[in-house]
Design a protein around this motif. Structure first.
Motif, short mmCIF file in Angstrom:
data_model
loop_
_atom_site.label_atom_id
_atom_site.label_comp_id
_atom_site.label_asym_id
_atom_site.label_seq_id
_atom_site.Cartn_x
_atom_site.Cartn_y
_atom_site.Cartn_z
N VAL A 227 0.83 -1.20 0.00
CA VAL A 227 0.00 0.00 0.00
C VAL A 227 0.87 1.25 0.00
CG1 VAL A 227 -1.88 -1.14 1.21
CG2 VAL A 227 -0.16 0.06 2.54
N ASN A 228 0.29 2.31 -0.50
CA ASN A 228 0.90 3.62 -0.38
C ASN A 228 0.59 4.17 1.00
OD1 ASN A 228 0.45 6.77 -0.81
ND2 ASN A 228 2.02 6.06 -2.21
N ASP A 229 1.39 5.11 1.49
CA ASP A 229 1.15 5.64 2.83
C ASP A 229 -0.22 6.29 2.97
OD1 ASP A 229 1.88 7.73 1.19
OD2 ASP A 229 3.29 8.63 2.60
N THR A 230 -0.68 6.93 1.91
CA THR A 230 -2.00 7.56 1.99
C THR A 230 -3.11 6.53 2.03
OG1 THR A 230 -1.61 7.97 -0.35
CG2 THR A 230 -1.66 9.87 1.08
N VAL A 231 -2.94 5.44 1.30
CA VAL A 231 -3.92 4.36 1.33
C VAL A 231 -3.94 3.74 2.73
CG1 VAL A 231 -4.57 2.11 0.38
CG2 VAL A 231 -3.70 3.90 -1.13
N GLY A 232 -2.75 3.55 3.32
CA GLY A 232 -2.67 3.04 4.68
C GLY A 232 -3.32 3.98 5.68
N TYR A 239 -10.88 2.54 10.04
CA TYR A 239 -11.03 1.50 11.06
C TYR A 239 -11.74 2.03 12.30
CZ TYR A 239 -9.55 -2.47 14.00
OH TYR A 239 -9.52 -3.59 14.82
N GLY A 240 -11.49 3.30 12.62
CA GLY A 240 -12.12 3.88 13.81
C GLY A 240 -13.19 4.90 13.52
N ASN A 241 -13.39 5.25 12.23
CA ASN A 241 -14.37 6.29 11.89
C ASN A 241 -14.89 6.05 10.48
OD1 ASN A 241 -15.75 8.68 11.22
ND2 ASN A 241 -14.42 9.93 12.50
N LYS A 242 -16.13 5.66 10.38
CA LYS A 242 -16.71 5.30 9.08
C LYS A 242 -16.93 6.50 8.17
CE LYS A 242 -16.81 1.11 10.50
NZ LYS A 242 -15.69 0.22 10.09
N ASP A 243 -16.76 7.72 8.69
CA ASP A 243 -16.93 8.92 7.87
C ASP A 243 -15.65 9.31 7.12
OD1 ASP A 243 -19.61 9.31 8.57
OD2 ASP A 243 -19.08 10.44 10.37
N VAL A 244 -14.56 8.58 7.36
CA VAL A 244 -13.30 8.87 6.67
C VAL A 244 -13.42 8.43 5.22
CG1 VAL A 244 -10.85 8.31 6.50
CG2 VAL A 244 -11.88 8.74 8.74
N VAL A 245 -13.25 9.37 4.30
CA VAL A 245 -13.38 9.06 2.87
C VAL A 245 -12.12 9.42 2.09
CG1 VAL A 245 -15.88 9.33 2.88
CG2 VAL A 245 -14.43 11.30 2.38
N ALA A 246 -11.17 10.06 2.75
CA ALA A 246 -9.94 10.46 2.07
C ALA A 246 -8.82 10.56 3.09
CB ALA A 246 -10.13 11.80 1.35
N ALA A 256 -2.22 12.12 -1.66
CA ALA A 256 -3.60 11.97 -1.21
C ALA A 256 -4.21 10.72 -1.81
CB ALA A 256 -4.43 13.20 -1.62
N ALA A 257 -5.15 10.14 -1.07
CA ALA A 257 -5.92 8.99 -1.55
C ALA A 257 -7.37 9.19 -1.12
CB ALA A 257 -5.37 7.68 -0.96
N TYR A 258 -8.29 8.57 -1.84
CA TYR A 258 -9.70 8.73 -1.49
C TYR A 258 -10.49 7.54 -2.02
CZ TYR A 258 -10.91 9.94 -6.31
OH TYR A 258 -11.12 9.89 -7.66
N MET A 278 -13.52 1.72 -4.85
CA MET A 278 -12.10 1.41 -4.95
C MET A 278 -11.32 2.59 -4.39
SD MET A 278 -9.69 -0.71 -6.02
CE MET A 278 -10.44 -1.79 -7.25
N VAL A 279 -10.29 2.29 -3.61
CA VAL A 279 -9.41 3.36 -3.11
C VAL A 279 -8.43 3.75 -4.22
CG1 VAL A 279 -7.65 4.00 -1.43
CG2 VAL A 279 -9.61 2.59 -0.73
N ILE A 280 -8.36 5.04 -4.49
CA ILE A 280 -7.48 5.57 -5.53
C ILE A 280 -6.32 6.33 -4.88
CG2 ILE A 280 -7.29 7.18 -7.46
CD1 ILE A 280 -8.86 4.69 -8.15
#
Length: 492
Positions: A227-232, A239-246, A256-258, A278-280
């Protein structure tokens, strides 16, 4: 003899006149020093200006490039890399998992114990510096060094970490450089950034290099996720917050990843993701636009870099380069405005001698005499007793460069929100949106962080802005990699 004497007299007279002219020009230069320094400062401020109108143009350009990068390979400066992460951690993962986070001048190794109840029972990590010569040497030496440190870390695994019976240890490998992902556990290096330059590795599978090095060092471990650091960071945040989208990294480098809808990725030809998403990995450091407020200092830094013409956005906003841009401005002022006296301090000519942490310390100096600025000038450049007006100029340059970087980063985030439809009210609804943030620049450079947050709120407006939050995810990339190793375990 008379003619000779006259010639000597004429030459002597010319020399005296020339010397007098030099002295006069020198005196004029010294007398106009503050004005000239002020002119340079004013010019810098004008060229680095980032009014809201310009930032919106930049965010629009970012969105356009995102569409182009998703449409086809090579369609944009933004790689918009498919991460093969279509199922983010659910919280049900259990066991001991490792992560290796390589993305700058240091790398981290980490292990976590997952309980299956959306919590991490315990974790341990170690951080290791990479000798500069290994960053430009050969691949085998670099990866043997990394694998040897990983072996030491595994050997220290305490009894509180319980590896489930019959299981091989598994690792999430955070490799924070542009990679063409081939699957969740393989990918070829596109190019190096952040000071690394091992040409023979380009086009090769980085997981293969790590696996071979681990075998040479006697480490029995499987790489379950690349994985890339942003994907990680995105995975760790989700894992702790379902509102995280990016997720956005602002450290040595920036990216950046989203989460994108699978239907919005024309270049994806694989089977439909189970989740429809899909995570980009954007690789947004390579973004470039005619609207970016580039200066002569940026252009020269780029032309003299290891990757001229690449990573322009990163070179304007990230921790590796902010201090260097500051040094270049100070050098110009020393040469053209005698900011530090008649002689240009020799160390001021050394590239990358001024790191962004020193810049941050000077920017945050609130003492009446700016004592921190004075001590940093002495420690870094051997400049003693810089007068208070000079110190104030240094702080003002810090402010100009940090403000420009932070506001540009905010424009980039706005571009992501526009692409995903989270920048405005739609059908009377405003979704809560969280962007996971990681990186030393964001975490430790307080003025930079506050400016970024305030700018994003300014661009979104009060109604939408209060629904968008930037949340620090300390070591999110490492923990996220371990979580992705768990969610893509060979035993699941």
């Amino acid at each position: 003899m008379g003619k000779v004497t006259m010639g000597v007299a004429v030459v002597g007279s010319a020399a005296v006149c020339a010397a007098a002219a030099l002295i006069m020009r020198h005196r004029m230069r010294i007398s106009n020093r503050c004005v000239t320094a002020a002119d340079i400062l004013k010019e810098l401020e004008e060229k680095c200006a980032t009014p809201a109108s310009k930032l919106k143009q930049i965010s629009d350009a970012m969105t356009v490039e995102m569409h182009a990068g998703l449409a086809s390979e090579g369609g944009s400066k933004l790689k918009m890399l498919i991460s093969y992460v279509d199922n983010l951690p659910t919280g049900e993962e259990q066991g001991v998992f490792y992560a290796l986070d390589l993305g700058g001048t240091n790398f981290r190794v980490l292990r976590v114990q997952l309980t299956g109840k959306s919590s991490i029972e315990c974790q341990e990590f170690a951080e290791v510096s990479i000798p500069p010569q290994l960053m430009v040497g050969d691949a085998e030496t670099l990866f043997d060094y990394i694998a040897a440190e990983l072996a030491k870390f595994v050997a220290d695994e305490s009894e509180k970490f319980q590896l489930l019976a019959g299981r091989q240890r598994e690792l999430g490998f955070t490799f924070s450089f542009p990679v063409m992902q081939l699957s969740i556990d393989s990918g070829t290096l596109i190019r190096w950034t952040k000071g690394f330059s091992i040409e023979k590795m380009i086009g090769q599978d980085v997981v293969v290099h790590l696996a071979e090095a681990m075998k040479r060092q006697g480490v029995n471990m499987r790489v379950s996720a690349l994985v890339n650091d942003t994907v990680g960071t995105l995975a760790g945040g989700r894992y702790g917050n379902k509102d995280v989208v990016a997720a956005v990294i602002l450290g040595t480098g920036s990216n950046a990843a989203y989460v994108e809808r699978a239907q919005a990725i024309p270049k994806w030809h694989g089977p439909p993701p189970k989740t429809g998403e899909m995570v980009i990995n954007m690789e947004w450091g390579n973004f470039r636009s005619s609207h970016l407020p580039l200066t002569e200092y940026d252009n020269k830094l780029d032309s003299e870099s290891l990757n001229p013409g690449e990573q322009i956005f990163e070179k304007m906003i990230s921790g590796m380069y902010l201090g260097e841009i500051l040094r270049r401005v100070l050098l110009r002022m020393a040469e053209d405005a005698a900011l530090f006296g008649d002689t240009v301090p020799p160390k001021l000519k050394t590239q990358f001698i001024l790191r962004t942490p020193e810049m941050s310390a000077m920017h945050h100096d609130t003492s009446p005499d700016l004592n921190v600025v004075g001590s940093k000038l002495k420690d870094v450049f051997d400049i003693s007793d810089a007068p208070l007006p000079t110190r104030k100029i240094v702080v003002e340059i810090c402010n100009i460069m940090a403000t420009r970087g932070a506001r540009l980063a905010a424009a980039g985030i706005l571009g992501i929100l526009k692409k995903t439809g989270r920048d405005t009210v739609r059908d009377g609804d405003i979704p809560d949106t969280v962007v996971a943030m990681d990186g030393g620049l964001y975490e430790h450079y307080t003025e930079y962080r506050h400016c970024l947050e305030n700018t994003l709120h300014e661009l979104l407006g009060d109604e939408v802005g209060k629904h968008v939050k930037l949340v620090l995810s300390t070591d999110g990339s490492g923990i996220g990699a371990a979580l992705l190793a768990a969610s893509h375990s060979q035993y699941v």
